[in-house]
Design a protein around this motif. Structure first.
Motif, mmCIF file in Angstrom:
data_model
loop_
_atom_site.group_PDB
_atom_site.id
_atom_site.type_symbol
_atom_site.label_atom_id
_atom_site.label_comp_id
_atom_site.label_asym_id
_atom_site.label_seq_id
_atom_site.Cartn_x
_atom_site.Cartn_y
_atom_site.Cartn_z
ATOM 1 N N ARG A 238 0.832 -1.195 0.000
ATOM 2 C CA ARG A 238 0.000 0.000 0.000
ATOM 3 C C ARG A 238 0.870 1.248 0.000
ATOM 4 O O ARG A 238 1.886 1.305 0.702
ATOM 5 C CB ARG A 238 -0.914 0.003 1.228
ATOM 6 N N PHE A 239 0.468 2.233 -0.775
ATOM 7 C CA PHE A 239 1.224 3.484 -0.806
ATOM 8 C C PHE A 239 0.871 4.301 0.433
ATOM 9 O O PHE A 239 -0.293 4.612 0.693
ATOM 10 C CB PHE A 239 0.918 4.281 -2.068
ATOM 11 N N LEU A 240 1.889 4.637 1.200
ATOM 12 C CA LEU A 240 1.704 5.377 2.449
ATOM 13 C C LEU A 240 1.458 6.857 2.168
ATOM 14 O O LEU A 240 2.124 7.462 1.337
ATOM 15 C CB LEU A 240 2.957 5.235 3.318
ATOM 16 N N ILE A 241 0.491 7.422 2.882
ATOM 17 C CA ILE A 241 0.295 8.870 2.880
ATOM 18 C C ILE A 241 0.820 9.371 4.221
ATOM 19 O O ILE A 241 0.172 9.218 5.251
ATOM 20 C CB ILE A 241 -1.179 9.263 2.683
ATOM 21 N N THR A 242 2.003 9.935 4.213
ATOM 22 C CA THR A 242 2.723 10.252 5.437
ATOM 23 C C THR A 242 1.913 11.075 6.428
ATOM 24 O O THR A 242 1.112 11.936 6.052
ATOM 25 C CB THR A 242 4.035 10.996 5.126
ATOM 26 N N GLU A 243 2.176 10.805 7.685
ATOM 27 C CA GLU A 243 1.546 11.537 8.780
ATOM 28 C C GLU A 243 1.897 13.023 8.740
ATOM 29 O O GLU A 243 1.210 13.848 9.332
ATOM 30 C CB GLU A 243 2.008 10.918 10.099
ATOM 31 N N SER A 244 2.946 13.352 8.028
ATOM 32 C CA SER A 244 3.348 14.758 7.922
ATOM 33 C C SER A 244 2.279 15.605 7.248
ATOM 34 O O SER A 244 2.198 16.815 7.489
ATOM 35 C CB SER A 244 4.659 14.884 7.136
#
Length: 431
Positions: A238-244
């Motif tokens: 899965r492509f991560l959507i960063t917490e940033s």
């Protein structure tokens, strides 16, 4: 076939690379990786690396880490992590890592459960940029040899002493004899149907440790990241959507367009809230929305996410991003002390394969790369002091015993996960 090394390092992520660079240059080091060097979770890390901003931040940072970990952390390990963070970040800078700057200072950002901005980053490609610098430095060392497509099958042991590893290299079984072995082979995400991890990371180091009676702990400490890109039934990572994104002000919205949780709470809390909202609205995802931020800021701050989402038909400067939780990190693993020593003599473990106790039951955002730095550096320093006193006789191996290790090792780790977390059986590949 046999090979000789002073130190055998299994894994080429941040923990493996950084330990190699901090070992003495008179030591012969062999590094092996299951596929190619880039196929590690370090390369995928987007958000950044946590660090104390200064000594005044120590107590707050320690408390943030403990609170996120539900106070199940090892307090001494947390103190080591925090108090040695600055020196290791500075060492990365000296090696050539170019973190984003705000004038002469780091451009610190913030993620969930951090009370202050204390995360250094290279846009949203921090792991990739750090990895590339470490790899360039490793390649410049004449005493370090990297072997790709080399899978660890078992340890060579004698009287609770590790004497190297049994490795398959291009379908040939090779016995690598070493005074010291460092397991830095990563986590367990490849065992899960939905994970942000590289698919090759299937807990090999942990299963091999269990098989050899090396102590492991907290096999139930499995973290799900709240915001992986929703892509239906894809079997890829899965492509991560960063917490940033949330640290920079993105909102989590349900299908009715309403916010439903404080976006900067600890990961386990946010992930649970998302799953509850999905069940309530009979949906497979919620939305992450950063469209209220200026377009140039979004593109410059998050170029990787912008481009990857654009490939999938999502313009994050205009469109909401469909997200859902996915397995992301393992806080348990091979039990180690603050020098990364395991319960077996001459065997160290660093990075996600290990359990320093620093994360408790839920990792604080961006503490993973820092853990890999701090504790692999301590492992290297310990080895530098003690390796001259080690006289490790060559172990013997039974070739027939290791031919089917792949399937057996996977069986071991899957059974341990199910034993610890039976509720996750349906999440595992092949179960």
């Amino acid at each position: 076939m046999e090979m000789e090394a002073d130190v055998l390092i299994v894994g080429t992520g941040i923990a493996g690379m950084y330990s190699a660079l901090n070992l003495r240059e008179d030591l012969k080091i062999v590094m092996i990786t299951k596929s190619n060097v880039e196929e590690c979770n370090t390369y995928l890390a987007q958000g950044g690396i946590s660090t104390a901003r200064n000594e005044d931040d120590y107590d707050i940072y320690i408390e943030d880490t403990l609170k996120a970990g539900t106070y199940k952390n090892d307090i001494e390990a947390v103190k080591v992590l925090v108090e040695e963070s600055i020196e290791n970040i500075n060492k990365l800078v000296s090696l050539g890592v170019k973190f984003d700057m705000d004038g002469e200072n780091f451009d610190y950002t913030r993620e969930g459960a951090h009370r202050v901005n204390r995360i250094v980053h290279c846009s949203d490609k921090t792991g990739q940029k750090v990895f590339e610098v470490l790899l360039d430095n490793v390649k410049s060392k004449k005493n370090i040899n990297i072997i790709e497509n080399a899978c660890l099958l078992d340890l060579i042991t004698s009287d609770n002493k590790c004497c190297g590893g049994i490795v398959r290299i291009d379908n040939e079984i090779v016995q690598i004899n070493s005074k010291i072995t460092i397991l830095a082979s990563g986590g367990i995400g490849g065992l899960f149907k939905n994970s942000t991890n590289q698919r090759t990371l299937t807990g090999d180091g942990i299963s091999i440790a269990i098989k050899n009676d090396v102590e492991v702990v907290h096999m139930d400490y499995i973290q799900f990241h709240p915001t992986a890109l929703y892509e239906g039934n894809s079997k890829d990572k899965r492509f991560l959507i960063t917490e940033s994104l949330r640290g920079e002000g993105a909102y989590l919205l349900n299908n009715e367009g309403d916010r439903f949780v404080d976006e900067l709470l600890p990961r386990d809390v946010v992930a649970k809230a998302i799953l509850e909202e999905e069940r309530r609205t009979n949906s497979e995802y919620v939305f992450l929305d950063i469209t209220h931020k200026p377009k140039d800021f979004i593109i410059n701050r998050f170029p990787l996410i912008y481009n990857e989402c654009k490939k999938r038909g999502i313009d994050i400067t205009k469109d909401k991003i469909p997200v859902t939780p996915a397995q992301h990190y393992f806080m348990g693993g091979i039990k180690v002390d603050t020098d990364s020593k395991t319960s077996m003599n001459n065997l160290f473990a660093c990075g996600e394969v290990s359990c320093t106790g620093v994360h408790g039951s839920n990792r604080l955002a961006s503490n993973s790369l820092l853990e890999g730095l701090v504790f692999s550096n301590r492992a290297a320093e310990c080895i530098n002091r003690s390796i001259d006193d080690i006289d490790c006789a060559k172990g013997k191996i039974n070739i027939k015993m290791v031919q089917d290790c792949d399937k057996y090792n996977k069986h071991i780790i899957v059974e341990e996960i199910i034993k610890a977390r039976g509720d996750m059986k349906n999440e595992l590949v092949g179960c």
